[in-house]
Design an enzyme around this catalytic site. Structure first.
Site, PDB file in Angstrom:
ATOM      1  N   LYS A 184       0.829  -1.208   0.000  1.00  0.00           N
ATOM      2  CA  LYS A 184       0.000   0.000   0.000  1.00  0.00           C
ATOM      3  C   LYS A 184       0.869   1.266   0.000  1.00  0.00           C
ATOM      4  CE  LYS A 184      -3.455  -2.631  -0.338  1.00  0.00           C
ATOM      5  NZ  LYS A 184      -4.527  -3.134   0.486  1.00  0.00           N
TER       6      LYS A 184
HETATM    7  C1  LIG Z   1      -5.551  -4.332   0.697  1.00  0.00           C
HETATM    8  C2  LIG Z   1      -7.010  -4.117   0.725  1.00  0.00           C
HETATM    9  C3  LIG Z   1      -7.786  -4.458   1.837  1.00  0.00           C
HETATM   10  C4  LIG Z   1      -7.250  -5.236   2.988  1.00  0.00           C
HETATM   11  O1  LIG Z   1      -6.171  -4.648   3.609  1.00  0.00           O
HETATM   12  P1  LIG Z   1      -5.336  -5.493   4.678  1.00  0.00           P
HETATM   13  O2  LIG Z   1      -4.612  -4.442   5.447  1.00  0.00           O
HETATM   14  O3  LIG Z   1      -4.423  -6.384   3.897  1.00  0.00           O
HETATM   15  O4  LIG Z   1      -6.288  -6.251   5.511  1.00  0.00           O
HETATM   16  C5  LIG Z   1      -9.125  -4.136   1.839  1.00  0.00           C
HETATM   17  N1  LIG Z   1      -9.690  -3.516   0.789  1.00  0.00           N
HETATM   18  C6  LIG Z   1      -8.985  -3.190  -0.309  1.00  0.00           C
HETATM   19  C7  LIG Z   1      -9.675  -2.469  -1.419  1.00  0.00           C
HETATM   20  C8  LIG Z   1      -7.631  -3.494  -0.384  1.00  0.00           C
HETATM   21  O5  LIG Z   1      -6.938  -3.197  -1.478  1.00  0.00           O
END
Ligand SMILES: *Cc1c(COP(=O)(O)O)cnc(C)c1O
Length: 385
Positions: A184
């Site tokens: 991210k």
């Molecule tokens: C990555 C992601 C999540 C989940 O995030 P985590 O921190 O890995 O639990 C949820 N929604 C979207 C759209 C994502 O890209």
């Protein structure tokens, strides 16, 4: 050809994070502690919210946000058919029922007209996903929510920098939830944070994230001396560690610098791919700020010499990793079995899911990496595998 494999979604980790993690290890305070509190303060300040509650993933945060919003079994939550499975799973874990709406073909974001069609007497909330960092049509969604008395929980996993009409993503509803997963925009390895302006919701989130123990139970072994606690709800083990926050509290200081770097990469890709048989991301809207989390191409399988999957294999052979964000939710088997969803009922999400591919756009990329991606993409899309 590149000698080193370019891994998709690599985070940029700098010396300050490394030193802070080492300092945490030396201090022997590994779990939830002062660094988590400091990281929460910094993110709350950046997003301009009153409360930010750190958890161990965005998925956990979305789950707790559903519970803190009071969702009950039988309640329906409308979410996009084009998203990561975690969005949908969190709704199910909270005991509620996900209802999918289709997305816009160009923005990949929830189509407010389809959301309206999906509202029933059981609908209690909408969970918009600011896809790739592009703000959803929040004016329409907020108006729909107000008209029907619905809560809004924003999945801001892609959207820490996103703004819509001058307002930050994650502040339009009851809660907004960030992800600090390794791919991210800023990272803690695993991690997430729930944003809210409501003190009662914030207190409930904190409590649910740590077994349902009474407030600030994480301090029970601190140098203040042991304190008894009560358990007031059946909670979860979703708290963030200081080891994770040690990374995040430096990453949040560079969130804007990393965004500017991704803007350079985004612009370079846009210039380089104008003539290819693939659709670039829709132009950036004037009234909002895109977080530039994903740079996606939609491969035009009629005009291009390769299919989407062949394109990914050809880039892989050239030592470049790519991703798919995402196959549409209704193509995934467990949801088909459980909810009877069919891809054809969500034609725009399905079409995107069949032709989209995401290129590396991490702030870690050097100019040479960006040139390698451009050369490889042009080669494959003009000349085939
Ligand atoms: C990555 C992601 C999540 C989940 O995030 P985590 O921190 O890995 O639990 C949820 N929604 C979207 C759209 C994502 O890209």
């Amino acid at each position: 050809m590149r000698s080193q494999y370019l891994v998709f979604g690599q985070p940029l980790i700098e010396e300050a994070e490394i030193a802070e993690v080492v300092a945490s290890l030396r201090s022997a305070w590994l779990g939830t502690g002062p660094k988590v509190a400091e990281f929460e303060r910094r993110v709350a300040a950046y997003k301009g919210v009153k409360y930010a509650v750190a958890v161990n993933s965005c998925t956990a945060g979305l789950h707790l946000a559903c519970l803190a919003c009071g969702l009950q079994p039988g309640d329906e939550v409308i979410a996009p058919a084009m998203t990561f499975c975690a969005t949908i799973n969190a709704i199910i874990h909270a005991g509620a029922t996900p209802v999918l709406a289709d997305v816009d073909r160009d923005t990949f974001n929830l189509d407010p007209a389809d959301v309206r069609r999906k509202i029933t007497s059981r609908t209690k909330a909408i969970m918009p996903v600011h896809f790739a960092g592009r703000a959803c049509d929040m004016e329409a969604l907020v108006a729909l929510a107000a008209e029907h008395g619905l809560k809004i929980i924003e999945d801001c996993a892609h959207a820490i920098e996103t703004e819509y009409a001058g307002r930050k993503a994650g502040t339009f509803g009851t809660c907004g939830v960030l992800s600090f997963y390794s791919t991210k925009n800023i990272v803690t390895g695993e991690g997430g944070m729930v944003l809210t302006d409501d003190p009662a919701i914030a207190a409930r989130l904190k409590m649910l994230a740590l077994h349902g123990m009474s407030q600030d139970a994480w301090k029970r072994f601190s140098d203040d001396g042991y304190k008894h606690y009560d358990v007031v709800e059946i909670g979860f083990k979703y708290n963030m560690m200081d080891l994770q926050a040690a990374i995040g509290l430096h990453q949040i200081q560079r969130v804007e610098a990393y965004w500017r770097r991704r803007q350079e990469i985004w612009d370079a890709y846009n210039r380089a791919f104008a003539d290819l048989p693939a659709a670039r991301p829709a132009p950036l809207p004037a009234n909002s700020r895109h977080a530039l989390h994903l740079y996606t191409l939609l491969i035009d399988e009629v005009r291009a010499p390769v299919t989407r999957d062949q394109f990914m294999t050809a880039l892989h052979r050239r030592n470049i990793g790519t991703g798919v964000h995402y196959r549409a939710i209704p193509v995934l088997s467990v949801y088909q079995q459980r909810f009877g969803w069919r891809p054809d009922d969500f034609p725009r999400a399905h079409a995107i899911g069949c032709s989209t591919v995401s290129l590396p756009i991490s702030a870690k990329l050097a100019d040479g990496d960006v040139e390698d991606v451009i050369t490889a993409v042009r080669d494959v899309l003009l000349h085939g595998q």
